[in-house]
Design an enzyme around this catalytic site. Structure first.
Site, PDB file in Angstrom:
ATOM      1  N   GLY A   1       0.846  -1.190   0.000  1.00 13.21           N
ATOM      2  CA  GLY A   1       0.000   0.000   0.000  1.00 13.21           C
ATOM      3  C   GLY A   1       0.875   1.231   0.000  1.00 13.21           C
ATOM      4  O   GLY A   1       2.084   1.145  -0.245  1.00 13.21           O
TER       5      GLY A   1
ATOM      6  N   TYR B   1       8.546  -3.802   4.340  1.00 13.21           N
ATOM      7  CA  TYR B   1       8.315  -3.938   2.891  1.00 13.21           C
ATOM      8  C   TYR B   1       9.628  -3.913   2.092  1.00 13.21           C
ATOM      9  O   TYR B   1       9.854  -4.752   1.223  1.00 13.21           O
ATOM     10  CB  TYR B   1       7.396  -2.788   2.466  1.00 13.21           C
TER      11      TYR B   1
ATOM     12  N   LYS C   1      -8.619  13.732  -3.269  1.00 12.57           N
ATOM     13  CA  LYS C   1      -8.890  14.922  -2.444  1.00 12.57           C
ATOM     14  C   LYS C   1      -9.352  16.088  -3.331  1.00 12.57           C
ATOM     15  O   LYS C   1     -10.280  16.812  -2.981  1.00 12.57           O
ATOM     16  CB  LYS C   1      -7.643  15.320  -1.644  1.00 12.57           C
TER      17      LYS C   1
ATOM     18  N   THR D   1      10.524  14.938  -2.273  1.00 12.99           N
ATOM     19  CA  THR D   1      10.537  14.773  -3.739  1.00 12.99           C
ATOM     20  C   THR D   1      10.397  13.303  -4.137  1.00 12.99           C
ATOM     21  O   THR D   1      10.848  12.403  -3.422  1.00 12.99           O
ATOM     22  CB  THR D   1      11.855  15.313  -4.337  1.00 12.99           C
TER      23      THR D   1
HETATM   24  P1  NAD Z   1      -1.841  -3.981  -5.697  1.00  7.68           P
HETATM   25  O1  NAD Z   1      -1.996  -4.012  -4.216  1.00  7.68           O
HETATM   26  O2  NAD Z   1      -2.873  -3.268  -6.492  1.00  7.68           O
HETATM   27  O3  NAD Z   1      -1.692  -5.448  -6.270  1.00  7.68           O
HETATM   28  C1  NAD Z   1      -1.128  -6.515  -5.542  1.00  7.68           C
HETATM   29  C2  NAD Z   1      -2.098  -7.672  -5.621  1.00  7.68           C
HETATM   30  O4  NAD Z   1      -1.538  -8.788  -4.905  1.00  7.68           O
HETATM   31  C3  NAD Z   1      -3.455  -7.356  -4.947  1.00  7.68           C
HETATM   32  O5  NAD Z   1      -4.511  -7.495  -5.867  1.00  7.68           O
HETATM   33  C4  NAD Z   1      -3.537  -8.364  -3.820  1.00  7.68           C
HETATM   34  O6  NAD Z   1      -4.850  -8.861  -3.597  1.00  7.68           O
HETATM   35  C5  NAD Z   1      -2.622  -9.482  -4.317  1.00  7.68           C
HETATM   36  N1  NAD Z   1      -2.216 -10.324  -3.205  1.00  7.68           N
HETATM   37  C6  NAD Z   1      -1.845  -9.940  -1.951  1.00  7.68           C
HETATM   38  N2  NAD Z   1      -1.642 -11.012  -1.181  1.00  7.68           N
HETATM   39  C7  NAD Z   1      -1.903 -12.103  -1.952  1.00  7.68           C
HETATM   40  C8  NAD Z   1      -1.878 -13.497  -1.704  1.00  7.68           C
HETATM   41  N3  NAD Z   1      -1.559 -13.983  -0.483  1.00  7.68           N
HETATM   42  N4  NAD Z   1      -2.199 -14.345  -2.708  1.00  7.68           N
HETATM   43  C9  NAD Z   1      -2.546 -13.860  -3.930  1.00  7.68           C
HETATM   44  N5  NAD Z   1      -2.581 -12.539  -4.228  1.00  7.68           N
HETATM   45  C10 NAD Z   1      -2.264 -11.677  -3.250  1.00  7.68           C
HETATM   46  O7  NAD Z   1      -0.391  -3.362  -5.978  1.00  7.68           O
HETATM   47  P2  NAD Z   1       0.282  -2.911  -7.342  1.00  7.68           P
HETATM   48  O8  NAD Z   1       0.504  -1.452  -7.249  1.00  7.68           O
HETATM   49  O9  NAD Z   1      -0.429  -3.470  -8.510  1.00  7.68           O
HETATM   50  O10 NAD Z   1       1.717  -3.601  -7.186  1.00  7.68           O
HETATM   51  C11 NAD Z   1       2.110  -4.761  -7.916  1.00  7.68           C
HETATM   52  C12 NAD Z   1       3.539  -5.122  -7.561  1.00  7.68           C
HETATM   53  O11 NAD Z   1       4.400  -4.000  -7.836  1.00  7.68           O
HETATM   54  C13 NAD Z   1       3.752  -5.455  -6.081  1.00  7.68           C
HETATM   55  O12 NAD Z   1       4.707  -6.467  -5.970  1.00  7.68           O
HETATM   56  C14 NAD Z   1       4.303  -4.164  -5.508  1.00  7.68           C
HETATM   57  O13 NAD Z   1       5.072  -4.400  -4.348  1.00  7.68           O
HETATM   58  C15 NAD Z   1       5.153  -3.672  -6.675  1.00  7.68           C
HETATM   59  N6  NAD Z   1       5.388  -2.220  -6.627  1.00  7.68           N
HETATM   60  C16 NAD Z   1       4.377  -1.343  -6.892  1.00  7.68           C
HETATM   61  C17 NAD Z   1       4.630   0.029  -6.855  1.00  7.68           C
HETATM   62  C18 NAD Z   1       3.557   1.036  -7.158  1.00  7.68           C
HETATM   63  O14 NAD Z   1       3.849   2.231  -7.181  1.00  7.68           O
HETATM   64  N7  NAD Z   1       2.298   0.633  -7.401  1.00  7.68           N
HETATM   65  C19 NAD Z   1       5.921   0.494  -6.518  1.00  7.68           C
HETATM   66  C20 NAD Z   1       6.915  -0.429  -6.239  1.00  7.68           C
HETATM   67  C21 NAD Z   1       6.652  -1.792  -6.320  1.00  7.68           C
END
Ligand code: NAD
Length: 321
Positions: free
Chosen positions: A76, A147, A198, A217
């Protein structure tokens, strides 16, 4: 010819967009998540609801699969990841370890892992005008608690599976991804979505709460660029972790001003210094990305935010009715 592809986290923001792209480019896609996509139906040929912390579910998920895009994660925005170190680290270590094990045993051809800029050491991110982060800056390690430590550990695990078993692992360090169909409320949303919400809910002349002093930033990557980069990197021969992000850095206040301009509303900012704001500054150095792919994210923040704002505004308006 299309491939058999697994996308984990297919019910989430990036996974859902990735599924759409892979189906549109002629692949057969299995999506797995513990929840359905929130805002529209999946395009996946097959969508399985399963908890990937359990090894047996990972084994089922990778059956007959050529390429794995492992995006499932408990995650999150900064508020959520600052308050849930134990559960985030535990859940993600279980998902990633079992997914790597199952993928290696099933002899998949490629394994993509979504790491994060949160693996970079705090001591390199103490200034707002910091030097962009290079891949080699990751060590000596001092990542984000919970994380970030888990992401860094899984990067190493990918390297070990590559070196010991020949699994073709690919690792991208995402820097703040935003766009339509992402979480925008409920506590897991990230800064761009929270700011769009917001503004969408504000009346002209209202005051908007901004976390921190607004001078911190960041750089922000539009979702279409993220998906493009993920697929290109997976098809490349580069197995070391690579930054995948924009290298255009803005302050959070500038982000708010941009969204305000897009919304056509005039607002004032109230800075809440008691709220978590993460590291002081963060930006992506894209030298390695450019060398490896001959490409980098190109969508301007103004264009990407305009699309994102319109989508969130529509969601907010519909849910208020
Ligand atoms: P998101 O929370 O929308 O998607 C992650 C998904 O994983 C969710 O739908 C969740 O239900 C699923 N999940 C969680 N626990 C689970 C489990 N036990 N079994 C099966 N599914 C499970 O997040 P996102 O933004 O789409 O991120 C995707 C990936 O990219 C993640 O690994 C995240 O750490 C990485 N990431 C995202 C960002 C960003 O800015 N969004 C930045 C850095 C890294």
């Amino acid at each position: 010819m299309g491939q058999n592809i697994l996308v984990t986290g297919a019910g989430g923001f990036i996974g859902h967009h990735l599924v759409k792209y892979l189906v549109n480019t002629g692949n057969r896609v299995r999506g797995v998540d513990i929840k359905e996509p929130e805002f529209e139906a999946t395009d996946a040929d097959e969508f399985v609801l399963a908890d990937l912390r359990l090894k047996e579910n990972c084994v089922d998920a990778v059956r007959d699969i050529d390429v794995v895009y492992n995006l499932a994660a408990d995650m999150g925005g900064i508020g959520f990841i600052s308050e849930n170190h134990a559960s985030i680290a535990t859940n993600n270590v279980l998902i990633n370890t079992h997914m790597l094990q199952a993928s290696q045993e099933a002899e998949v051809k490629r394994f993509f892992y979504s790491s994060s800029a949160c693996i970079y050491p705090g001591y390199k991110q103490e200034e707002t005008d910091l030097t962009p982060l290079k891949e080699s800056d990751a060590y000596p390690a001092d990542p984000e608690e919970g994380y970030g430590w888990e992401k860094l550990y899984t990067e190493k695990l990918c390297q070990y599976y590559h070196d010991d078993f020949g699994l073709e692992t690919r690792v991208a360090r995402f820097h703040n991804v935003y766009g339509p169909l992402g979480t925008y409320d409920g506590g897991r949303e990230k800064a761009p979505a929270a700011i769009c919400r917001k503004l969408a809910m504000a009346q002209d002349g209202d005051e908007i709460e901004v976390w921190g002093d607004g001078q911190q930033t960041r750089s922000f990557m539009f979702i279409d660029d993220c998906v493009d980069g993920i697929v290109q990197l997976t098809e490349s021969s580069h197995s070391d972790p690579v930054n995948l992000g924009s290298d255009v850095m803005v302050t959070v206040d500038e982000l708010v001003d941009l969204v305000a301009e897009i919304s056509g509303k005039s607002i004032t900012k109230r800075h809440d210094l008691t709220k978590p704001q993460g590291v002081r500054g963060r930006n992506s150095d894209n030298d390695v990305l450019r060398q490896v792919l001959g490409w980098e994210p190109g969508t301007s923040l103004t264009d990407g935010l305009a699309v994102t704002y319109r989508w969130i505004e529509q969601q907010v308006t519909t849910s208020v009715r």
